[in-house]
Design an enzyme around this catalytic site. Structure first.
Site, PDB file in Angstrom:
ATOM      1  N   ARG A  57      -6.333   1.800   6.109  1.00  0.00           N
ATOM      2  CA  ARG A  57      -7.291   2.176   5.007  1.00  0.00           C
ATOM      3  C   ARG A  57      -8.382   1.259   4.864  1.00  0.00           C
ATOM      4  NH1 ARG A  57      -5.556   1.761   0.555  1.00  0.00           N
ATOM      5  NH2 ARG A  57      -3.585   1.086   0.905  1.00  0.00           N
ATOM      6  N   TYR A  96      -7.650   7.290  11.721  1.00  0.00           N
ATOM      7  CA  TYR A  96      -6.339   6.579  11.097  1.00  0.00           C
ATOM      8  C   TYR A  96      -5.639   7.412  10.049  1.00  0.00           C
ATOM      9  CZ  TYR A  96      -3.130   3.781   8.522  1.00  0.00           C
ATOM     10  OH  TYR A  96      -2.351   3.456   7.678  1.00  0.00           O
ATOM     11  N   LYS A 114      -3.333  10.268   0.524  1.00  0.00           N
ATOM     12  CA  LYS A 114      -3.954   9.492  -0.797  1.00  0.00           C
ATOM     13  C   LYS A 114      -5.525  10.012  -1.279  1.00  0.00           C
ATOM     14  CE  LYS A 114      -1.352   6.051   0.198  1.00  0.00           C
ATOM     15  NZ  LYS A 114      -0.169   5.684  -0.666  1.00  0.00           N
ATOM     16  N   HIS A 150       1.247   6.707  -7.818  1.00  0.00           N
ATOM     17  CA  HIS A 150       1.531   6.174  -6.625  1.00  0.00           C
ATOM     18  C   HIS A 150       3.295   5.490  -6.621  1.00  0.00           C
ATOM     19  CE1 HIS A 150       0.431   2.998  -3.389  1.00  0.00           C
ATOM     20  NE2 HIS A 150       0.861   3.928  -2.738  1.00  0.00           N
ATOM     21  N   SER A 166       1.476  -2.389  -2.095  1.00  0.00           N
ATOM     22  CA  SER A 166       1.769  -2.581  -0.495  1.00  0.00           C
ATOM     23  C   SER A 166       2.523  -3.725  -0.325  1.00  0.00           C
ATOM     24  CB  SER A 166       0.493  -2.574   0.170  1.00  0.00           C
ATOM     25  OG  SER A 166      -0.408  -1.630  -0.022  1.00  0.00           O
ATOM     26  N   ALA A 167       3.490  -3.576   0.736  1.00  0.00           N
ATOM     27  CA  ALA A 167       4.100  -4.924   1.068  1.00  0.00           C
ATOM     28  C   ALA A 167       5.291  -5.402   0.053  1.00  0.00           C
ATOM     29  CB  ALA A 167       3.251  -6.022   1.543  1.00  0.00           C
ATOM     30  N   CYS A 168       5.783  -4.505  -0.952  1.00  0.00           N
ATOM     31  CA  CYS A 168       6.601  -4.609  -1.863  1.00  0.00           C
ATOM     32  C   CYS A 168       7.988  -4.052  -1.466  1.00  0.00           C
ATOM     33  CB  CYS A 168       6.382  -4.512  -3.333  1.00  0.00           C
ATOM     34  SG  CYS A 168       4.986  -5.631  -3.645  1.00  0.00           S
ATOM     35  N   GLY A 169       7.926  -3.215  -0.376  1.00  0.00           N
ATOM     36  CA  GLY A 169       9.393  -2.650  -0.134  1.00  0.00           C
ATOM     37  C   GLY A 169       9.561  -1.207  -0.734  1.00  0.00           C
ATOM     38  N   THR A 186       9.207   2.011   0.552  1.00  0.00           N
ATOM     39  CA  THR A 186      10.159   2.947   1.089  1.00  0.00           C
ATOM     40  C   THR A 186      11.550   2.344   1.267  1.00  0.00           C
ATOM     41  OG1 THR A 186       8.062   3.579   2.546  1.00  0.00           O
ATOM     42  CG2 THR A 186      10.284   4.070   3.259  1.00  0.00           C
ATOM     43  N   ASN A 187      11.880   1.044   1.445  1.00  0.00           N
ATOM     44  CA  ASN A 187      13.178   0.580   1.413  1.00  0.00           C
ATOM     45  C   ASN A 187      13.938   0.847   0.143  1.00  0.00           C
ATOM     46  OD1 ASN A 187      12.454  -0.469   3.909  1.00  0.00           O
ATOM     47  ND2 ASN A 187      12.269  -2.563   3.071  1.00  0.00           N
ATOM     48  N   ASP A 246       6.433   7.633  -1.915  1.00  0.00           N
ATOM     49  CA  ASP A 246       5.107   7.284  -2.082  1.00  0.00           C
ATOM     50  C   ASP A 246       4.443   7.776  -3.189  1.00  0.00           C
ATOM     51  OD1 ASP A 246       2.962   5.483  -1.056  1.00  0.00           O
ATOM     52  OD2 ASP A 246       1.981   7.369  -0.088  1.00  0.00           O
ATOM     53  N   SER A 303       1.405  -0.445  12.127  1.00  0.00           N
ATOM     54  CA  SER A 303       1.752   0.868  12.785  1.00  0.00           C
ATOM     55  C   SER A 303       2.588   1.709  12.112  1.00  0.00           C
ATOM     56  CB  SER A 303       2.264   0.334  14.393  1.00  0.00           C
ATOM     57  OG  SER A 303       3.355  -0.597  13.966  1.00  0.00           O
ATOM     58  N   ARG A 304       2.608   2.891  12.377  1.00  0.00           N
ATOM     59  CA  ARG A 304       3.356   3.801  11.474  1.00  0.00           C
ATOM     60  C   ARG A 304       4.063   4.604  11.981  1.00  0.00           C
ATOM     61  NH1 ARG A 304       1.727   3.712   5.750  1.00  0.00           N
ATOM     62  NH2 ARG A 304       0.414   1.901   5.650  1.00  0.00           N
TER      63      ARG A 304
HETATM   64  C1  OXD Z   1      -0.193   2.835   1.446  1.00  0.00           C
HETATM   65  C2  OXD Z   1       0.287   3.805   2.155  1.00  0.00           C
HETATM   66  O1  OXD Z   1      -1.141   1.983   1.700  1.00  0.00           O
HETATM   67  O2  OXD Z   1       1.413   4.590   1.522  1.00  0.00           O
HETATM   68  O3  OXD Z   1       0.119   2.861   0.155  1.00  0.00           O
HETATM   69  O4  OXD Z   1       0.233   3.876   3.427  1.00  0.00           O
HETATM   70 MN    MN Z   2       1.397   4.242  -0.524  1.00  0.00          MN
END
Ligand code: OXD
Ligand code: MN
Length: 592
Positions: free
Chosen positions: A71, A199, A208, A228, A250-253, A255-256, A279, A372-373
């Protein structure tokens, strides 16, 4: 064939077709036959690679241009009539000026291409929560991703009828020129225009752009909320399920957490965790006066690197069929995919995300892009909630906020009230990791994890949270919590194991919601007594003293934090809700 007679839609498509001049127009009906045809076409042009049908049935690999992998927040605009409506945390452009700029970029850009018309629903078709959109795109990759991420087809148009209440989305891939890349939201016009990107986050307009930026504005006007937030259900041994919505930067897990596997002791007792969404939450008051949430999406657009059978088996299993991979590595020996952190067997013969040969034994660069996704259908998820399709949503017991704070925030604390909870969400912040460019450990404020996703002035957004709370009976309102899985010792080691063990914290949260457990009142809120967090099975890893240390609230650190909050709040000037100003003053006096 057109899938609707809705005049507002047909006129808009004609107007846009006159602008971008496609060779032909194709309506997407979401049928298996049509999807198969489009997949075959994308394979024939090299846009997608068909992966090993036995190991990864119906799965494909796509690579974006190297300049188009994430993004672009500084090129994401909220185009409200005045700059104040967009607020100090958004990039803004005056709508007519922005339309002119975008139309000049988009003009004739579909020449030699097909215009795909995607009618889609965010949320189960016909649900009172759901909203409908049309995305025009010149990219088959976008069509196929949207067919995973949203509900697509004629039934969506039938549900809309001749209503004008639908979100307009125009995507033009153009030449994927980074200098002319713009992702623009026009909240008052229910319109999104995205140019020069291909992307996911920039071009899958349902996600989003619509489900957060436009929908947050719609929710403000219509009395609901777009957040969110993941949604998960915790089932206890008696079979009762409590639902939690949680927001993390972001980067706090996220989805986990949404797909968490309970620790063994909990599994044996009969606990289960169900994923409703990973999400986005759309939230409304139900007839019984409680808040209910749906996940408006139909797929997961997850970060691949780091996803493995240990960190998140449910996500990995979700990617085993019908999935589109973007910018991961291609294992050419097996015609499968690989990414850093998938397993300890990097492929010897691979093509990296940039399309270059890559050999594990000699590699100096990453095989997969860090962002990557995978785009995977939610139905693939082994722990998908049976309530996922429930048009009424699930009742929310708790809102959980969180971030990465090495020293400041305790493992968990509860707000003292709804408004104090809104305050806690508004001061959310995370320390940057080595994963992102720039300095490590810098505090980035990200209120409710909505910083890049709020479609209007964040101060109005906070007031909307406060106003929603005022309509709720306090006994029925969700409770607010803040968690921090990332406390570190002085040597920089994480003190809490995280992952599945986070259920121990969710367990305490649910007990608090049900009034089953006491807590200690501190300056910032209610903190658990260490004895009330179940450490059974991890006593060797986390001693009760360690737990006590990560539940501690250091007034000196918090005093410094209040200056940071004050500085951030100052950006909003007079628009800052009085309630939040008062909450900050109360915190300061509690700390004094
Ligand atoms: C984000 C995503 O960036 O869900 O928050 O891809
Ligand atoms: Mn998100």
């Amino acid at each position: 064939m057109e899938l609707t007679e809705n005049k507002s839609i047909l006129e808009w498509i004609k107007e846009k077709a006159d602008l971008v001049k496609p060779d032909k127009i194709l309506w997407i009906d979401g049928s298996k036959e049509q999807i198969d045809e489009l997949r075959a076409e994308a394979v024939s042009t090299g846009e997608m690679i068909k992966l090993n049908e036995e190991l990864l049935p119906d799965c494909y690999l796509h690579r974006t241009k190297p300049n188009d992998v994430a993004r672009v927040e500084d090129r994401t605009l909220i185009c409200t009539p005045t700059e104040e409506e967009a607020g100090p945390t958004n990039h803004w452009m005056e709508p007519s000026k922005c339309y002119e700029m975008l139309y000049n970029i988009a003009r004739d850009s579909y020449k030699g291409r097909t215009m795909y018309v995607i009618p889609y629903s965010m949320g189960p078709v016909g649900s009172p929560f759901s909203k409908i959109g049309i995305e025009l795109t010149d990219s088959i990759y976008v069509v196929l991703n949207m067919c995973i991420m949203t509900r697509v087809g004629k039934n969506v148009m039938d549900a809309l009828g001749d209503s004008n209440d639908w979100v307009r989305g125009l995507h033009c891939k153009c030449n994927v020129d980074a200098e002319n890349r713009w992702i623009c939201q026009f909240p008052q016009d229910n319109t999104i225009i995205s140019v020069n990107s291909a992307y996911g986050g920039n071009v899958l307009l349902g996600k989003k752009c619509f489900a957060l930026r436009i929908a947050s504005y719609q929710g403000w006007k219509e009395g609901w909320q777009a957040e969110h937030m993941l949604i998960l259900g915790v089932e206890n041994p008696q079979g009762e399920v409590k639902y939690i919505c949680a927001a993390f930067p972001s980067a706090c897990g996220k989805t986990n957490l949404a797909m968490l596997i309970p620790p063994e002791g909990y599994q044996k007792k009969g606990y289960k965790v169900w994923c409703v969404g990973d999400d986005i939450s759309w939230i409304r008051k139900g007839e019984d006066g409680r808040l209910y949430a749906i996940n408006p999406e139909n797929g997961f657009f997850g970060v691949a690197p780091g996803t493995n059978m240990k960190s998140n088996p449910n996500a990995l299993i979700s990617t085993k069929k019908g999935t589109i991979f973007t910018n991961v590595a291609h294992n050419t020996d097996t015609n499968t995919v690989w990414w850093e952190g998938l397993d300890k067997n990097p492929p010897e013969n691979a093509i990296d995300w940039k399309g270059n040969e890559w050999h594990a034994s000699t590699a100096t660069e990453k095989a997969a892009h860090p962002n990557s996704r995978f785009t995977a259908p939610t139905v693939n998820c082994p722990c998908l909630s049976s309530e996922f399709e429930n048009p009424q949503g699930v009742p929310i017991s708790a809102f959980v906020f969180g971030g990465r704070r090495a020293k400041l925030a305790p493992l968990v604390y509860q707000s003292k009230s709804w408004n104090n909870g809104v305050f806690i969400g508004s001061i959310m912040a995370s320390e940057t990791t080595a994963a992102a460019a720039g300095a490590v450990g810098v505090v980035r404020r990200d209120p409710m994890a909505m910083l890049p996703f709020c479609g209007y002035n964040m101060a109005d957004y906070w007031q909307h949270w406060i106003d929603i709370g005022a309509t709720l009976d306090p006994d029925k309102a969700p409770k607010f919590f803040n968690v921090n899985w990332f406390r570190k010792d002085d040597d920089g080691n994480f003190l809490w194991p995280g992952f599945g063990d986070n259920l121990r914290v969710l367990d305490w949260i649910i007990n608090r919601c049900e009034g089953k457990v006491d807590a200690k009142e501190t300056a910032i809120g209610y903190v658990p007594y260490a004895e009330d967090i179940n450490l059974e099975g991890i006593e060797d890893e986390v001693s009760i003293d360690t737990l006590k240390s990560i539940l501690e609230v250091d007034p000196e650190l918090w005093k410094a934090e209040t200056s940071g909050i004050e500085e951030f709040y100052a950006k909003f000037g007079d628009k800052l809700p009085e309630t939040l100003k008062n909450e900050l003053e109360t915190l300061k006096s509690n700390l004094a």
